[in-house]
Motif scaffolding. Sequence first.
Motif, short mmCIF file in Angstrom:
data_model
loop_
_atom_site.label_atom_id
_atom_site.label_comp_id
_atom_site.label_asym_id
_atom_site.label_seq_id
_atom_site.Cartn_x
_atom_site.Cartn_y
_atom_site.Cartn_z
N ILE A 28 0.84 -1.20 0.00
CA ILE A 28 0.00 0.00 0.00
C ILE A 28 0.88 1.26 0.00
O ILE A 28 0.59 2.21 -0.72
N ILE A 29 1.97 1.24 0.77
CA ILE A 29 2.88 2.38 0.79
C ILE A 29 3.55 2.53 -0.57
O ILE A 29 3.69 3.64 -1.09
N ARG A 30 3.98 1.42 -1.18
CA ARG A 30 4.60 1.48 -2.51
C ARG A 30 3.61 2.07 -3.52
O ARG A 30 3.98 2.86 -4.38
N GLU A 55 4.40 15.39 1.70
CA GLU A 55 3.87 14.04 1.90
C GLU A 55 4.68 12.99 1.15
O GLU A 55 4.91 11.90 1.66
N TYR A 56 5.12 13.33 -0.06
CA TYR A 56 5.96 12.41 -0.82
C TYR A 56 7.25 12.13 -0.05
O TYR A 56 7.66 10.98 0.12
N LEU A 57 7.89 13.18 0.43
CA LEU A 57 9.15 13.02 1.16
C LEU A 57 8.94 12.26 2.47
O LEU A 57 9.77 11.45 2.87
N ARG A 58 7.82 12.51 3.11
CA ARG A 58 7.51 11.78 4.34
C ARG A 58 7.37 10.28 4.07
O ARG A 58 7.90 9.46 4.81
N LEU A 59 6.68 9.94 3.00
CA LEU A 59 6.54 8.51 2.65
C LEU A 59 7.90 7.89 2.31
O LEU A 59 8.16 6.74 2.64
N GLN A 60 8.76 8.66 1.66
CA GLN A 60 10.07 8.13 1.26
C GLN A 60 11.01 7.96 2.45
O GLN A 60 11.78 7.00 2.50
N LEU A 61 10.98 8.90 3.41
CA LEU A 61 12.05 8.95 4.42
C LEU A 61 11.64 8.60 5.85
O LEU A 61 12.51 8.30 6.67
N ALA A 62 10.37 8.63 6.17
CA ALA A 62 9.95 8.47 7.57
C ALA A 62 10.37 7.15 8.19
O ALA A 62 10.67 7.08 9.37
N ALA A 82 13.87 14.93 -10.82
CA ALA A 82 14.24 13.68 -10.15
C ALA A 82 14.20 13.83 -8.64
O ALA A 82 14.35 14.94 -8.12
N TYR A 83 14.02 12.72 -7.97
CA TYR A 83 14.20 12.60 -6.52
C TYR A 83 15.39 11.67 -6.34
O TYR A 83 15.47 10.61 -6.97
N GLU A 84 16.33 12.08 -5.49
CA GLU A 84 17.53 11.27 -5.33
C GLU A 84 18.03 11.29 -3.89
O GLU A 84 18.40 12.34 -3.38
N PRO A 85 18.02 10.13 -3.22
CA PRO A 85 18.69 10.07 -1.91
C PRO A 85 20.20 10.10 -2.18
O PRO A 85 20.72 9.27 -2.92
N LEU A 86 20.88 11.10 -1.63
CA LEU A 86 22.27 11.32 -2.00
C LEU A 86 23.27 10.83 -0.95
O LEU A 86 24.34 10.35 -1.30
#
Length: 168
Positions: A28-30, A55-62, A82-86
């Motif tokens: 569901i999160i994916r 909200e997007y960042l919260r789902l990605q990083l929380a 793009a979104y990139e965890p660096l």
Amino acid sequence: MSFNDVPVVHDGALRTPIDYTSIQTHPIIREAIGILEAQLFKREASLTSSLAVREYLRLQLASEPLEVFAIVFLDNHHGVIAYEPLFRGSISGAAIYPRAVVRRAIEHNCSAVIFAHNHPSGDTEPSRADRDATTRLKAALDLVDVRVLDHFIIGKGTPLSFAEEGYL
């Protein structure tokens, strides 16, 4: 004493990475991340609301068990490139390198960025190091005409926005 005779010292460090199970593996999160990505990553659409990004960042990083510093790269109309965890760090911090941030911004040919990182402790209050790193990154990106629109800290509850708090 030869090299083979040197006693082995065990420092207790783990030699194999720990496999952390992230909430992002939940179907569901994916799906939620996929829906937000479809909305945010339309090149013809621009970001008009910080709420969707928050909200997007919260789902990605929380759910990350260790600190992760990520960047959303934007074009001149605030369309998401793009979104990139660096950078990934420890439970209490991550090393952030301005040179690497500038390099990725140039490689993405972006006009603006939004920074985000999580605090595994859940406390969204920015540390002095958080504010100093943001100031250094902003100064470095100013040299190549890339604007820093915001920096979110993700933890428990509502993510903190540097822009809304007057830190930028």
